[in-house]
Design a protein around this motif. Structure first.
Motif, PDB file in Angstrom:
ATOM      1  N   ASP A 129       1.112   3.647  -6.146  1.00 24.69           N
ATOM      2  CA  ASP A 129       1.835   3.436  -4.880  1.00 24.69           C
ATOM      3  C   ASP A 129       2.845   4.541  -4.599  1.00 24.69           C
ATOM      4  OD1 ASP A 129       0.471   1.135  -4.298  1.00 24.69           O
ATOM      5  OD2 ASP A 129       2.148  -0.223  -4.628  1.00 24.69           O
ATOM      6  N   ASP A 130       3.296   5.228  -5.635  1.00 25.31           N
ATOM      7  CA  ASP A 130       4.275   6.303  -5.441  1.00 25.31           C
ATOM      8  C   ASP A 130       3.618   7.616  -5.021  1.00 25.31           C
ATOM      9  OD1 ASP A 130       6.274   4.520  -6.130  1.00 25.31           O
ATOM     10  OD2 ASP A 130       6.245   5.106  -8.246  1.00 25.31           O
ATOM     11  N   TYR A 131       2.305   7.602  -4.811  1.00 24.48           N
ATOM     12  CA  TYR A 131       1.568   8.814  -4.452  1.00 24.48           C
ATOM     13  C   TYR A 131       0.863   8.698  -3.110  1.00 24.48           C
ATOM     14  CZ  TYR A 131       2.770  10.395  -9.045  1.00 24.48           C
ATOM     15  OH  TYR A 131       3.496  10.786 -10.146  1.00 24.48           O
ATOM     16  N   PHE A 132       1.296   7.740  -2.284  1.00 19.98           N
ATOM     17  CA  PHE A 132       0.757   7.674  -0.929  1.00 19.98           C
ATOM     18  C   PHE A 132       1.297   8.841  -0.115  1.00 19.98           C
ATOM     19  CE2 PHE A 132      -0.251   3.190  -1.732  1.00 19.98           C
ATOM     20  CZ  PHE A 132      -1.485   3.124  -1.109  1.00 19.98           C
ATOM     21  N   LYS A 133       0.439   9.372   0.742  1.00 21.01           N
ATOM     22  CA  LYS A 133       0.859  10.431   1.665  1.00 21.01           C
ATOM     23  C   LYS A 133       1.700   9.805   2.780  1.00 21.01           C
ATOM     24  CE  LYS A 133      -3.271  13.194   0.848  1.00 21.01           C
ATOM     25  NZ  LYS A 133      -4.530  13.685   1.452  1.00 21.01           N
ATOM     26  N   LYS A 134       2.335  10.651   3.568  1.00 19.68           N
ATOM     27  CA  LYS A 134       3.089  10.167   4.724  1.00 19.68           C
ATOM     28  C   LYS A 134       2.112   9.576   5.736  1.00 19.68           C
ATOM     29  CE  LYS A 134       6.737  13.497   4.130  1.00 19.68           C
ATOM     30  NZ  LYS A 134       7.367  14.703   4.557  1.00 19.68           N
ATOM     31  N   ALA A 135       2.579   8.570   6.469  1.00 19.54           N
ATOM     32  CA  ALA A 135       1.723   7.838   7.410  1.00 19.54           C
ATOM     33  C   ALA A 135       0.974   8.761   8.365  1.00 19.54           C
ATOM     34  CB  ALA A 135       2.543   6.819   8.193  1.00 19.54           C
ATOM     35  N   GLU A 136       1.626   9.821   8.816  1.00 23.44           N
ATOM     36  CA  GLU A 136       0.970  10.716   9.775  1.00 23.44           C
ATOM     37  C   GLU A 136      -0.154  11.544   9.141  1.00 23.44           C
ATOM     38  OE1 GLU A 136       4.948  12.517   8.493  1.00 23.44           O
ATOM     39  OE2 GLU A 136       4.323  10.594   9.295  1.00 23.44           O
ATOM     40  N   LEU A 145      -4.095   8.908  -0.507  1.00 18.34           N
ATOM     41  CA  LEU A 145      -3.373   9.181  -1.753  1.00 18.34           C
ATOM     42  C   LEU A 145      -3.369  10.663  -2.090  1.00 18.34           C
ATOM     43  CD1 LEU A 145      -4.941   6.141  -3.488  1.00 18.34           C
ATOM     44  CD2 LEU A 145      -2.479   6.452  -3.178  1.00 18.34           C
ATOM     45  N   ASP A 146      -2.260  11.107  -2.665  1.00 19.69           N
ATOM     46  CA  ASP A 146      -2.113  12.501  -3.074  1.00 19.69           C
ATOM     47  C   ASP A 146      -2.557  12.643  -4.536  1.00 19.69           C
ATOM     48  OD1 ASP A 146      -1.359  15.073  -3.700  1.00 19.69           O
ATOM     49  OD2 ASP A 146       0.673  14.897  -2.887  1.00 19.69           O
ATOM     50  N   TYR A 147      -3.868  12.712  -4.727  1.00 14.61           N
ATOM     51  CA  TYR A 147      -4.413  12.809  -6.079  1.00 14.61           C
ATOM     52  C   TYR A 147      -4.057  14.129  -6.754  1.00 14.61           C
ATOM     53  CZ  TYR A 147      -7.123   8.528  -5.594  1.00 14.61           C
ATOM     54  OH  TYR A 147      -7.504   7.213  -5.449  1.00 14.61           O
ATOM     55  N   ASP A 148      -3.864  15.193  -5.982  1.00 16.76           N
ATOM     56  CA  ASP A 148      -3.473  16.482  -6.583  1.00 16.76           C
ATOM     57  C   ASP A 148      -2.125  16.362  -7.290  1.00 16.76           C
ATOM     58  OD1 ASP A 148      -5.791  17.716  -5.640  1.00 16.76           O
ATOM     59  OD2 ASP A 148      -4.804  18.430  -3.803  1.00 16.76           O
ATOM     60  N   ASN A 149      -1.159  15.771  -6.608  1.00 16.98           N
ATOM     61  CA  ASN A 149       0.177  15.594  -7.180  1.00 16.98           C
ATOM     62  C   ASN A 149       0.132  14.622  -8.366  1.00 16.98           C
ATOM     63  OD1 ASN A 149       2.972  15.920  -7.430  1.00 16.98           O
ATOM     64  ND2 ASN A 149       3.404  14.306  -5.950  1.00 16.98           N
ATOM     65  N   ASP A 189       1.232  15.518 -12.167  1.00 20.72           N
ATOM     66  CA  ASP A 189       2.252  14.738 -12.866  1.00 20.72           C
ATOM     67  C   ASP A 189       1.709  14.152 -14.171  1.00 20.72           C
ATOM     68  OD1 ASP A 189       4.094  15.345 -10.929  1.00 20.72           O
ATOM     69  OD2 ASP A 189       4.253  13.309 -10.122  1.00 20.72           O
ATOM     70  N   LEU A 190       0.479  13.660 -14.142  1.00 21.39           N
ATOM     71  CA  LEU A 190      -0.104  13.103 -15.367  1.00 21.39           C
ATOM     72  C   LEU A 190      -0.284  14.177 -16.435  1.00 21.39           C
ATOM     73  CD1 LEU A 190      -2.750  10.597 -13.938  1.00 21.39           C
ATOM     74  CD2 LEU A 190      -0.500  10.086 -14.922  1.00 21.39           C
ATOM     75  N   VAL A 191      -0.744  15.354 -16.034  1.00 19.06           N
ATOM     76  CA  VAL A 191      -0.893  16.453 -16.990  1.00 19.06           C
ATOM     77  C   VAL A 191       0.465  16.805 -17.588  1.00 19.06           C
ATOM     78  CG1 VAL A 191      -1.459  18.916 -17.219  1.00 19.06           C
ATOM     79  CG2 VAL A 191      -3.033  17.377 -16.021  1.00 19.06           C
ATOM     80  N   SER A 192       1.495  16.866 -16.767  1.00 22.96           N
ATOM     81  CA  SER A 192       2.848  17.157 -17.266  1.00 22.96           C
ATOM     82  C   SER A 192       3.273  16.118 -18.295  1.00 22.96           C
ATOM     83  CB  SER A 192       3.863  17.190 -16.121  1.00 22.96           C
ATOM     84  OG  SER A 192       3.649  18.316 -15.303  1.00 22.96           O
ATOM     85  N   LEU A 193       3.082  14.840 -17.980  1.00 22.33           N
ATOM     86  CA  LEU A 193       3.471  13.772 -18.908  1.00 22.33           C
ATOM     87  C   LEU A 193       2.660  13.845 -20.205  1.00 22.33           C
ATOM     88  CD1 LEU A 193       3.870  10.937 -16.286  1.00 22.33           C
ATOM     89  CD2 LEU A 193       5.688  11.774 -17.810  1.00 22.33           C
ATOM     90  N   ILE A 194       1.379  14.098 -20.097  1.00 22.41           N
ATOM     91  CA  ILE A 194       0.524  14.208 -21.274  1.00 22.41           C
ATOM     92  C   ILE A 194       0.965  15.386 -22.149  1.00 22.41           C
ATOM     93  CG2 ILE A 194      -1.838  14.806 -22.011  1.00 22.41           C
ATOM     94  CD1 ILE A 194      -2.772  13.053 -19.551  1.00 22.41           C
ATOM     95  N   GLU A 195       1.419  16.459 -21.510  1.00 25.65           N
ATOM     96  CA  GLU A 195       1.885  17.641 -22.249  1.00 25.65           C
ATOM     97  C   GLU A 195       3.329  17.516 -22.712  1.00 25.65           C
ATOM     98  OE1 GLU A 195       0.954  20.896 -19.608  1.00 25.65           O
ATOM     99  OE2 GLU A 195      -1.188  20.839 -20.157  1.00 25.65           O
ATOM    100  N   GLY A 196       3.962  16.359 -22.431  1.00 24.46           N
ATOM    101  CA  GLY A 196       5.299  16.102 -22.950  1.00 24.46           C
ATOM    102  C   GLY A 196       6.452  16.463 -22.032  1.00 24.46           C
ATOM    103  N   ARG A 197       6.160  16.695 -20.753  1.00 21.38           N
ATOM    104  CA  ARG A 197       7.213  17.029 -19.793  1.00 21.38           C
ATOM    105  C   ARG A 197       7.454  15.851 -18.848  1.00 21.38           C
ATOM    106  NH1 ARG A 197       3.659  21.149 -19.563  1.00 21.38           N
ATOM    107  NH2 ARG A 197       3.063  20.648 -17.434  1.00 21.38           N
ATOM    108  N   PRO A 198       8.725  15.482 -18.621  1.00 20.73           N
ATOM    109  CA  PRO A 198       9.013  14.387 -17.682  1.00 20.73           C
ATOM    110  C   PRO A 198       8.716  14.793 -16.247  1.00 20.73           C
ATOM    111  CG  PRO A 198      11.041  15.425 -18.392  1.00 20.73           C
ATOM    112  CD  PRO A 198       9.928  16.077 -19.175  1.00 20.73           C
ATOM    113  N   VAL A 199       8.530  13.811 -15.393  1.00 16.33           N
ATOM    114  CA  VAL A 199       8.340  14.048 -13.957  1.00 16.33           C
ATOM    115  C   VAL A 199       9.273  13.116 -13.195  1.00 16.33           C
ATOM    116  CG1 VAL A 199       5.934  14.795 -14.213  1.00 16.33           C
ATOM    117  CG2 VAL A 199       6.433  12.399 -13.711  1.00 16.33           C
TER     118      VAL A 199
END
Length: 153
Positions: free
Chosen positions: A39-46, A63-67, A71-81
């Motif tokens: 739910d935190d990756y929905f694009k803007k309504a427009e 949904l913004d699957y790219d973002n 973010d998931l890759v960052s978390l998997i690699e040990g970096r917070p988002v």
């Protein structure tokens, strides 16, 4: 965190209990678990396609699957988002009268739960998941539950 986290994806229809399960697992493994809410990756309504003149939040392109992937890759690699969230767990005051998403920092943890109705849709996201869970229930029951839930954004 030195080793790769266990990444669990929880998908399924609206009102099937994805968020409830994710939060229960988070609480059971407190201090060992982080949650990423689709739910935190929905694009803007427009930016979301329309169907019969209405914004179609059910369309995967909403949904913004790219973002999410980054973010998931960052978390998997040990970096917070940091995300803007409406999560009932991290932003309990979010509702229709106060529709303000707040910043929430997601820390890398040994268990990473990714939950949302279309979390299994994008192959790049699926490939990052070690465990994939799909929740299902009769349409009548999920429709009843959906009438008690909030809008996606």
């Amino acid at each position: 965190m030195s080793q790769k986290p266990l990444v669990v994806g929880i998908g399924g229809g609206t009102g099937t209990g994805k968020t409830t399960l994710a939060i229960a697992l988070y609480r059971k493994h407190l201090g060992q678990c982080s949650i990423v809410h689709l739910d935190d990756y929905f694009k803007k309504a427009e930016e979301v396609p329309k169907l019969n003149g209405f914004i179609n939040w059910e369309d995967p392109s909403a949904l913004d699957y790219d973002n999410l992937h980054d973010d998931l890759v960052s978390l998997i690699e040990g970096r917070p988002v940091t995300v803007k969230t409406k999560s009932e767990l991290f932003n309990p005051h979010y509702d229709h009268q106060n529709p303000l998403k707040i910043e929430h920092r997601i820390e890398p943890m040994p268990i990473l739960i990714v939950e949302g109705y279309m979390v299994l849709y994008d192959p790049r996201i699926r490939d990052l998941l070690d465990i994939k869970i799909f929740l299902d229930m009769p349409l009548q029951e999920s429709s009843k539950r959906r009438s008690h839930t909030k809008d996606p954004v």
